[in-house]
Design a protein around this motif. Sequence first.
Motif, short mmCIF file in Angstrom:
data_model
loop_
_atom_site.label_atom_id
_atom_site.label_comp_id
_atom_site.label_asym_id
_atom_site.label_seq_id
_atom_site.Cartn_x
_atom_site.Cartn_y
_atom_site.Cartn_z
N GLY A 142 0.77 -1.23 0.00
CA GLY A 142 0.00 0.00 0.00
C GLY A 142 0.80 1.29 0.00
O GLY A 142 0.23 2.38 0.11
N HIS A 143 2.13 1.19 -0.15
CA HIS A 143 2.96 2.38 -0.21
C HIS A 143 3.12 2.83 -1.66
O HIS A 143 2.79 2.10 -2.60
CB HIS A 143 4.33 2.10 0.40
CG HIS A 143 4.27 1.61 1.81
ND1 HIS A 143 3.99 2.43 2.88
CD2 HIS A 143 4.45 0.36 2.34
CE1 HIS A 143 4.00 1.73 4.00
NE2 HIS A 143 4.27 0.46 3.69
N GLU A 144 3.66 4.02 -1.84
CA GLU A 144 3.93 4.55 -3.17
C GLU A 144 5.42 4.41 -3.49
O GLU A 144 6.27 4.52 -2.59
CB GLU A 144 3.52 6.02 -3.26
CG GLU A 144 2.04 6.27 -3.03
CD GLU A 144 1.69 7.75 -3.08
OE1 GLU A 144 2.49 8.52 -3.63
OE2 GLU A 144 0.64 8.12 -2.55
N VAL A 145 5.72 4.19 -4.77
CA VAL A 145 7.11 4.01 -5.20
C VAL A 145 7.40 4.91 -6.39
O VAL A 145 6.61 4.98 -7.34
CB VAL A 145 7.40 2.55 -5.58
CG1 VAL A 145 8.80 2.41 -6.19
CG2 VAL A 145 7.26 1.63 -4.37
N VAL A 146 8.55 5.59 -6.33
CA VAL A 146 9.11 6.28 -7.50
C VAL A 146 10.34 5.47 -7.91
O VAL A 146 11.21 5.22 -7.07
CB VAL A 146 9.50 7.73 -7.17
CG1 VAL A 146 10.06 8.41 -8.42
CG2 VAL A 146 8.31 8.49 -6.63
N ALA A 147 10.40 5.05 -9.15
CA ALA A 147 11.42 4.08 -9.58
C ALA A 147 12.31 4.64 -10.68
O ALA A 147 11.84 5.30 -11.62
CB ALA A 147 10.74 2.80 -10.07
N PHE A 148 13.61 4.34 -10.56
CA PHE A 148 14.58 4.73 -11.59
C PHE A 148 15.61 3.63 -11.79
O PHE A 148 16.05 2.98 -10.85
CB PHE A 148 15.31 6.02 -11.23
CG PHE A 148 16.43 6.34 -12.20
CD1 PHE A 148 16.14 6.75 -13.50
CD2 PHE A 148 17.75 6.19 -11.82
CE1 PHE A 148 17.17 7.00 -14.40
CE2 PHE A 148 18.78 6.45 -12.71
CZ PHE A 148 18.49 6.86 -14.01
N ASP A 149 16.00 3.48 -13.06
CA ASP A 149 17.08 2.57 -13.44
C ASP A 149 17.69 3.12 -14.72
O ASP A 149 17.02 3.83 -15.49
CB ASP A 149 16.53 1.16 -13.68
CG ASP A 149 17.62 0.11 -13.79
OD1 ASP A 149 17.84 -0.62 -12.81
OD2 ASP A 149 18.27 0.01 -14.86
N LEU A 150 18.95 2.80 -14.96
CA LEU A 150 19.58 3.21 -16.22
C LEU A 150 18.93 2.53 -17.42
O LEU A 150 18.99 3.05 -18.53
CB LEU A 150 21.08 2.88 -16.18
CG LEU A 150 21.92 3.65 -15.16
CD1 LEU A 150 23.36 3.13 -15.16
CD2 LEU A 150 21.89 5.15 -15.45
N ASP A 151 18.28 1.40 -17.17
CA ASP A 151 17.55 0.66 -18.21
C ASP A 151 16.12 1.21 -18.29
O ASP A 151 15.31 0.97 -17.39
CB ASP A 151 17.56 -0.82 -17.88
CG ASP A 151 16.87 -1.68 -18.94
OD1 ASP A 151 16.21 -1.11 -19.84
OD2 ASP A 151 17.00 -2.91 -18.87
N SER A 152 15.82 1.94 -19.34
CA SER A 152 14.49 2.56 -19.46
C SER A 152 13.38 1.51 -19.55
O SER A 152 12.25 1.76 -19.12
CB SER A 152 14.44 3.48 -20.68
OG SER A 152 14.74 2.75 -21.87
N GLU A 153 13.70 0.34 -20.09
CA GLU A 153 12.69 -0.72 -20.17
C GLU A 153 12.32 -1.22 -18.78
O GLU A 153 11.14 -1.48 -18.50
CB GLU A 153 13.22 -1.89 -21.02
CG GLU A 153 12.20 -2.99 -21.25
CD GLU A 153 12.69 -4.07 -22.19
OE1 GLU A 153 12.21 -5.21 -22.08
OE2 GLU A 153 13.56 -3.77 -23.04
N ALA A 154 13.31 -1.31 -17.90
CA ALA A 154 13.03 -1.73 -16.52
C ALA A 154 12.16 -0.70 -15.82
O ALA A 154 11.26 -1.05 -15.03
CB ALA A 154 14.33 -1.92 -15.75
#
Length: 298
Positions: free
Chosen positions: A23-35
């Motif tokens: 139930g938490h919120e996530v902001v996600a980043f990776d060098l792989d744009s597909e991920a």
Amino acid sequence: MQLGVIGLGRMGRIVVDRVLEDGHEVVAFDLDSEAVAEAAEAGATPADSIEDLVDRLPDEKRIWLMVPAGDAVDATLDDLDPLLDADDVVVDGGNSHFERSVERAEALDAAYLDCGTSGGPAGAELGFSLMVGGPEWAYEAMVPVFDAVATGPQGHDHMGASGSGHYVKMVHNGVEYALMQAYGEGFELLSEGRYDLDMESIARTWNNGAVIRSWLLELCEEAFREEGNDLGDVDDHIAGGSTGTWTVQEALEQEVSVPLIYEALGERFDSRVEDGKFSRRLANRLRYGFGRHEVKRR
């Protein structure tokens, strides 16, 4: 809580999924744009850079790094440091050396938590075991997320000062080496001994009530079931070794005798120059069982 996650490989993606599910919120980043796109499909807010990720988080920022140990951690922290302050928290969930974790904690303006993580991709459904070092207030601030990522409240704890989380995980891995070696040697004797035995049956029987039952023994049963009684074409090359080496080096510095861990580490290194040992072949396959590492085959 809103959590930023940097690094969306197998383990990082599990962190994202479990935090979202709770139930938490996530902001996600990776060098792989597909991920990043795949994490967005799962419900995370995508970020196109570290700076963008930080901008999308609230004033008191909570960020989890799940990037490869070493240079990748340093590079990520170099990018994060000017964007954070003393009220923010960064969790390093990789297998960093504990002394480097102490150095990073001292250099970073934000609170740095070194988080030893055990369970591997195969443990995604149950959750991880988390061993956390660093400021206690920062640990307490992250408890809702740790509850989500771990098996629950009993699956994580504050180990102590900076470096202690990765220190405990280092020793955990040394113990893991010795346990894998012990299972390997036992099954090698059974395989080469005087009876024609079913290894899968033995592993299953042992794992139901025997003193030596464990998840690793369940993975032995899985290995024999999927590869056959003689482990088929599984090679006896055992990869890995860094955390076991760190454990032995620390034992030497502290003048603590760890002969089983030392011998298991030696067997791992010998597996790269010698052929044919059944115990090593089982250890090779067990690494796939708990971490989905590649199985070297003949």
